[in-house]
Scaffold this motif. Structure first.
Motif, PDB file in Angstrom:
ATOM      1  N   VAL A  10       3.033  -6.815   3.274  1.00  0.00           N
ATOM      2  CA  VAL A  10       1.926  -5.965   3.712  1.00  0.00           C
ATOM      3  C   VAL A  10       1.824  -6.039   5.223  1.00  0.00           C
ATOM      4  O   VAL A  10       2.200  -7.036   5.842  1.00  0.00           O
ATOM      5  CB  VAL A  10       0.587  -6.382   3.072  1.00  0.00           C
ATOM      6  N   THR A  11       1.334  -4.982   5.819  1.00  0.00           N
ATOM      7  CA  THR A  11       1.172  -4.923   7.268  1.00  0.00           C
ATOM      8  C   THR A  11      -0.307  -4.864   7.621  1.00  0.00           C
ATOM      9  O   THR A  11      -1.060  -4.094   7.028  1.00  0.00           O
ATOM     10  CB  THR A  11       1.878  -3.668   7.829  1.00  0.00           C
ATOM     11  N   GLY A  12      -0.686  -5.728   8.575  1.00  0.00           N
ATOM     12  CA  GLY A  12      -2.024  -5.627   9.143  1.00  0.00           C
ATOM     13  C   GLY A  12      -3.159  -6.228   8.333  1.00  0.00           C
ATOM     14  O   GLY A  12      -4.316  -6.081   8.717  1.00  0.00           O
ATOM     15  N   HIS A  13      -2.864  -6.891   7.230  1.00  0.00           N
ATOM     16  CA  HIS A  13      -3.933  -7.415   6.384  1.00  0.00           C
ATOM     17  C   HIS A  13      -3.651  -8.881   6.040  1.00  0.00           C
ATOM     18  O   HIS A  13      -3.359  -9.226   4.894  1.00  0.00           O
ATOM     19  CB  HIS A  13      -4.076  -6.584   5.106  1.00  0.00           C
ATOM     20  N   GLY A  14      -3.722  -9.735   7.037  1.00  0.00           N
ATOM     21  CA  GLY A  14      -3.392 -11.136   6.862  1.00  0.00           C
ATOM     22  C   GLY A  14      -4.291 -11.870   5.889  1.00  0.00           C
ATOM     23  O   GLY A  14      -3.821 -12.659   5.060  1.00  0.00           O
ATOM     24  N   ARG A  15      -5.605 -11.622   5.967  1.00  0.00           N
ATOM     25  CA  ARG A  15      -6.528 -12.330   5.087  1.00  0.00           C
ATOM     26  C   ARG A  15      -6.305 -11.953   3.631  1.00  0.00           C
ATOM     27  O   ARG A  15      -6.310 -12.815   2.752  1.00  0.00           O
ATOM     28  CB  ARG A  15      -7.978 -12.018   5.505  1.00  0.00           C
ATOM     29  N   GLN A  16      -6.084 -10.678   3.357  1.00  0.00           N
ATOM     30  CA  GLN A  16      -5.818 -10.257   1.983  1.00  0.00           C
ATOM     31  C   GLN A  16      -4.512 -10.862   1.473  1.00  0.00           C
ATOM     32  O   GLN A  16      -4.424 -11.286   0.315  1.00  0.00           O
ATOM     33  CB  GLN A  16      -5.752  -8.732   1.895  1.00  0.00           C
ATOM     34  N   ALA A  17      -3.500 -10.920   2.357  1.00  0.00           N
ATOM     35  CA  ALA A  17      -2.228 -11.522   1.958  1.00  0.00           C
ATOM     36  C   ALA A  17      -2.407 -13.004   1.668  1.00  0.00           C
ATOM     37  O   ALA A  17      -1.823 -13.547   0.716  1.00  0.00           O
ATOM     38  CB  ALA A  17      -1.189 -11.315   3.065  1.00  0.00           C
ATOM     39  N   TRP A  18      -3.216 -13.670   2.467  1.00  0.00           N
ATOM     40  CA  TRP A  18      -3.494 -15.094   2.276  1.00  0.00           C
ATOM     41  C   TRP A  18      -4.157 -15.338   0.920  1.00  0.00           C
ATOM     42  O   TRP A  18      -3.730 -16.219   0.155  1.00  0.00           O
ATOM     43  CB  TRP A  18      -4.384 -15.584   3.404  1.00  0.00           C
ATOM     44  N   GLU A  19      -5.169 -14.566   0.605  1.00  0.00           N
ATOM     45  CA  GLU A  19      -5.876 -14.748  -0.663  1.00  0.00           C
ATOM     46  C   GLU A  19      -4.970 -14.439  -1.856  1.00  0.00           C
ATOM     47  O   GLU A  19      -4.984 -15.154  -2.863  1.00  0.00           O
ATOM     48  CB  GLU A  19      -7.119 -13.859  -0.689  1.00  0.00           C
ATOM     49  N   ALA A  20      -4.130 -13.407  -1.723  1.00  0.00           N
ATOM     50  CA  ALA A  20      -3.217 -13.072  -2.813  1.00  0.00           C
ATOM     51  C   ALA A  20      -2.168 -14.163  -3.009  1.00  0.00           C
ATOM     52  O   ALA A  20      -1.807 -14.487  -4.149  1.00  0.00           O
ATOM     53  CB  ALA A  20      -2.533 -11.734  -2.519  1.00  0.00           C
ATOM     54  N   ALA A  21      -1.692 -14.734  -1.910  1.00  0.00           N
ATOM     55  CA  ALA A  21      -0.693 -15.794  -2.003  1.00  0.00           C
ATOM     56  C   ALA A  21      -1.254 -17.018  -2.713  1.00  0.00           C
ATOM     57  O   ALA A  21      -0.595 -17.615  -3.580  1.00  0.00           O
ATOM     58  CB  ALA A  21      -0.193 -16.173  -0.605  1.00  0.00           C
ATOM     59  N   LEU A  22      -2.458 -17.417  -2.367  1.00  0.00           N
ATOM     60  CA  LEU A  22      -3.057 -18.586  -2.999  1.00  0.00           C
ATOM     61  C   LEU A  22      -3.338 -18.328  -4.473  1.00  0.00           C
ATOM     62  O   LEU A  22      -3.149 -19.207  -5.319  1.00  0.00           O
ATOM     63  CB  LEU A  22      -4.342 -18.983  -2.266  1.00  0.00           C
ATOM     64  N   GLN A  23      -3.789 -17.125  -4.804  1.00  0.00           N
ATOM     65  CA  GLN A  23      -4.034 -16.791  -6.205  1.00  0.00           C
ATOM     66  C   GLN A  23      -2.743 -16.800  -7.012  1.00  0.00           C
ATOM     67  O   GLN A  23      -2.749 -17.103  -8.211  1.00  0.00           O
ATOM     68  CB  GLN A  23      -4.708 -15.422  -6.303  1.00  0.00           C
ATOM     69  N   GLY A  24      -1.638 -16.494  -6.362  1.00  0.00           N
ATOM     70  CA  GLY A  24      -0.346 -16.483  -7.031  1.00  0.00           C
ATOM     71  C   GLY A  24       0.351 -17.824  -7.040  1.00  0.00           C
ATOM     72  O   GLY A  24       1.496 -17.924  -7.506  1.00  0.00           O
ATOM     73  N   GLY A  25      -0.312 -18.863  -6.529  1.00  0.00           N
ATOM     74  CA  GLY A  25       0.272 -20.203  -6.540  1.00  0.00           C
ATOM     75  C   GLY A  25       1.315 -20.433  -5.475  1.00  0.00           C
ATOM     76  O   GLY A  25       2.126 -21.364  -5.584  1.00  0.00           O
ATOM     77  N   LEU A  26       1.314 -19.609  -4.419  1.00  0.00           N
ATOM     78  CA  LEU A  26       2.273 -19.798  -3.329  1.00  0.00           C
ATOM     79  C   LEU A  26       1.734 -20.796  -2.312  1.00  0.00           C
ATOM     80  O   LEU A  26       0.554 -21.148  -2.312  1.00  0.00           O
ATOM     81  CB  LEU A  26       2.573 -18.459  -2.662  1.00  0.00           C
ATOM     82  N   GLU A  27       2.626 -21.252  -1.421  1.00  0.00           N
ATOM     83  CA  GLU A  27       2.252 -22.256  -0.418  1.00  0.00           C
ATOM     84  C   GLU A  27       1.327 -21.696   0.651  1.00  0.00           C
ATOM     85  O   GLU A  27       0.575 -22.433   1.269  1.00  0.00           O
ATOM     86  CB  GLU A  27       3.501 -22.795   0.284  1.00  0.00           C
ATOM     87  N   GLY A  28       1.423 -20.415   0.888  1.00  0.00           N
ATOM     88  CA  GLY A  28       0.655 -19.804   1.963  1.00  0.00           C
ATOM     89  C   GLY A  28       1.275 -18.483   2.338  1.00  0.00           C
ATOM     90  O   GLY A  28       1.785 -17.754   1.475  1.00  0.00           O
ATOM     91  N   VAL A  29       1.275 -18.167   3.632  1.00  0.00           N
ATOM     92  CA  VAL A  29       1.728 -16.856   4.108  1.00  0.00           C
ATOM     93  C   VAL A  29       2.680 -17.033   5.284  1.00  0.00           C
ATOM     94  O   VAL A  29       2.499 -17.929   6.122  1.00  0.00           O
ATOM     95  CB  VAL A  29       0.511 -16.004   4.544  1.00  0.00           C
ATOM     96  N   LEU A  30       3.699 -16.179   5.338  1.00  0.00           N
ATOM     97  CA  LEU A  30       4.563 -16.058   6.505  1.00  0.00           C
ATOM     98  C   LEU A  30       4.210 -14.760   7.211  1.00  0.00           C
ATOM     99  O   LEU A  30       4.267 -13.680   6.608  1.00  0.00           O
ATOM    100  CB  LEU A  30       6.027 -16.038   6.091  1.00  0.00           C
ATOM    101  N   ALA A  31       3.823 -14.855   8.472  1.00  0.00           N
ATOM    102  CA  ALA A  31       3.556 -13.679   9.295  1.00  0.00           C
ATOM    103  C   ALA A  31       4.768 -13.439  10.182  1.00  0.00           C
ATOM    104  O   ALA A  31       5.245 -14.364  10.852  1.00  0.00           O
ATOM    105  CB  ALA A  31       2.307 -13.899  10.140  1.00  0.00           C
ATOM    106  N   LYS A  32       5.282 -12.202  10.180  1.00  0.00           N
ATOM    107  CA  LYS A  32       6.468 -11.876  10.957  1.00  0.00           C
ATOM    108  C   LYS A  32       6.182 -10.637  11.799  1.00  0.00           C
ATOM    109  O   LYS A  32       5.765  -9.605  11.268  1.00  0.00           O
ATOM    110  CB  LYS A  32       7.664 -11.640  10.029  1.00  0.00           C
ATOM    111  N   ARG A  33       6.419 -10.777  13.097  1.00  0.00           N
ATOM    112  CA  ARG A  33       6.175  -9.646  13.994  1.00  0.00           C
ATOM    113  C   ARG A  33       7.118  -8.496  13.628  1.00  0.00           C
ATOM    114  O   ARG A  33       8.333  -8.692  13.475  1.00  0.00           O
ATOM    115  CB  ARG A  33       6.383 -10.076  15.447  1.00  0.00           C
ATOM    116  N   LEU A  34       6.570  -7.312  13.458  1.00  0.00           N
ATOM    117  CA  LEU A  34       7.354  -6.166  13.001  1.00  0.00           C
ATOM    118  C   LEU A  34       8.517  -5.837  13.926  1.00  0.00           C
ATOM    119  O   LEU A  34       9.543  -5.311  13.492  1.00  0.00           O
ATOM    120  CB  LEU A  34       6.444  -4.939  12.854  1.00  0.00           C
ATOM    121  N   SER A  35       8.373  -6.161  15.201  1.00  0.00           N
ATOM    122  CA  SER A  35       9.413  -5.831  16.180  1.00  0.00           C
ATOM    123  C   SER A  35      10.415  -6.963  16.391  1.00  0.00           C
ATOM    124  O   SER A  35      11.329  -6.839  17.203  1.00  0.00           O
ATOM    125  CB  SER A  35       8.768  -5.501  17.527  1.00  0.00           C
TER     126      SER A  35
END
Length: 326
Positions: free
Chosen positions: A170-195
Motif C-alpha cells: 500500500v502507498t501512503g497509509h503507514g498506520r493502516q498497514a501497521w495495524e493490518a500487519a499486526l492483525q495478520g501476525g506479522l513482525e511489523g512493517v517495511l516502509a520503502k521509498r517509492l523512488s
C-alpha cells in the motif's frame, strides 16, 4: 591458455550475484511524507535470493551467502514459471502455523536439512511459503530502476503457486498497514521509498523496518559458564554487532535461554574456540571463553545504555540463516 568450455573453470551463470538490500530499523515515516512511501508486511522468516538462468532450474541463496536450494524442494517448480527469463528475485521464506501466521520455530525445522528423503517428508509436514517482494534482474539489470517500477515488473511476471506468492503493498497509509500487519501476525512493517533503487548489501534509510518488538541480530563472540546446575553450560553468551571497524562488544545475554538451547550452544561453541577476544573494544567481563564469531542470534532489548550496551537483553533464537558456514 584460456580454459575451453567443459574444461577448467565452470562458465559463469547468466545472471549477476546480488546481495540483498537491507533496511534500517526505525519508526514509520512521518504522516506528511507517507505518500512517497510504500508499505509492506514484515514477515518472520529467512531472507532468500532466488536465482534462475531461465532453463527451468533455480538456486536459492541465504543472506549469509549459503546455497539452500536442497532444503526447500517444494520451491523448485518456481523455476518453470520463470523458464526463458534469466532472473534474480528477492523474498522471504516462511512456514505458516495452523492459523496462517508465520512461525519461525517451524521454519527452523526446515533450515539446513539436505537429505532428500528428509526434506521431502518435511516439505509435506511443514511446507514453506516464498513471499516475493522484489526483482533485481530480468534479462538485464533493474538495480537502478525505482521501487515502484521493479514492483510493477514483478507483478507482471504472474508468479503464483502453491508455495510462492507476490503480496501487494500500500502507498501512503503507514498506520493502516501497521495495524493490518499486526492483525495478520506479522513482525511489523517495511516502509520503502517509492523512488529508491536497489542497493545490494547496503542498509539504506530508503528502506525502514518498524517492528512490534525491538529486536537485534547479534554475533556471539564468547560465553560465560553458568553456575550450579548450569555448570559446563553457557550461563550467558557474550555478543557484539558487526561494524566497519570490526565486531563491537555490546553485552551479554542469558535471560530467555532454555536448557535445550544452552546445550545446543555448548555443542556449537565447543568446536569454534578462540584464544583471544574477537571484539575490537574492551570486554569488561571476567572468565569469558572466547569463540570464533560465526554464530548469529536474535535478541530483544529495551534500548541502549550511554556506554553503548544493550539494555535488558532477552534471548530469542539462533539465526542459522545468517550464520556463515565453513
Amino acid at each position: 591458455m584460456a580454459p575451453t568450455p567443459g574444461r577448467g573453470a565452470a562458465a559463469p551463470p547468466p545472471y549477476p550475484v546480488i546481495q540483498p538490500m537491507l533496511a534500517a530499523l526505525g519508526p514509520l515515516p512521518p504522516e506528511h511524507e507517507q505518500a512517497s512511501w510504500a508499505f509492506e508486511g514484515k514477515w518472520d522468516g529467512a531472507r532468500c535470493i532466488v536465482n534462475t538462468p531461465g532453463d527451468g532450474t533455480l538456486r536459492l541463496v541465504t543472506r549469509a551467502g549459503n546455497d539452500t536450494t536442497a532444503s526447500y524442494p517444494e520451491l523448485g517448480p518456481l523455476g518453470e514459471q520463470l523458464r526463458g527469463r534469466p532472473a534474480v528475485l528477492d523474498g522471504e521464506v516462511v512456514v505458516l502455523d495452523s492459523a496462517g501466521r508465520p512461525d519461525f520455530g517451524l521454519l527452523q525445522r526446515r533450515m539446513g536439512v539436505l537429505n532428500p528423503r528428509r526434506t521431502a517428508r518435511l516439505a509435506m509436514e511443514f511446507p514453506v511459503q516464498l513471499v516475493l517482494f522484489d526483482v533485481m534482474y530480468l534479462g538485464g539489470s533493474l538495480l537502478d530502476a525505482p521501487y515502484r517500477e521493479r514492483r510493477a515488473v514483478l507483478a507482471g511476471l504472474g508468479l503464483a503457486g502453491p508455495n510462492w506468492s507476490v503480496p501487494g503493498y500500500v502507498t501512503g497509509h503507514g498506520r493502516q498497514a501497521w495495524e493490518a500487519a499486526l492483525q495478520g501476525g506479522l513482525e511489523g512493517v517495511l516502509a520503502k521509498r517509492l523512488s529508491s533503487p536497489y542497493l545490494p548489501g547496503v542498509r539504506s534509510p530508503d528502506w525502514v523496518k518498524t517492528k512490534y518488538q525491538e529486536t537485534l541480530d547479534v554475533v556471539i563472540g564468547g560465553w560465560l559458564e553458568g553456575r550450579g546446575a548450569l555448570g559446563g553450560l553457557p550461563g550467558s553468551v557474550v555478543v557484539g554487532v558487526a561494524e566497519p571497524a570490526g565486531l563491537r562488544f555490546v553485552g551479554a545475554v542469558g535471560s530467555g535461554l532454555s536448557d535445550h538451547e544452552r546445550r545446543e550452544l555448548a555443542h556449537y561453541l565447543s568446536v569454534i574456540p578462540l584464544d583471544r577476544s574477537p571484539f575490537v573494544n574492551p570486554v569488561d567481563l571476567a572468565g569469558v571463553h572466547w569463540a570464533e564469531p560465526r554464530l548469529v542470534a536474535e535478541i530483544a532489548f529495551s534500548g541502549w545504555t550511554s556506554a553503548g550496551r544493550i539494555r535488558h537483553p532477552v534471548w530469542h533464537r539462533l539465526r542459522p540463516d545468517l550464520t556463515r558456514l565453513g
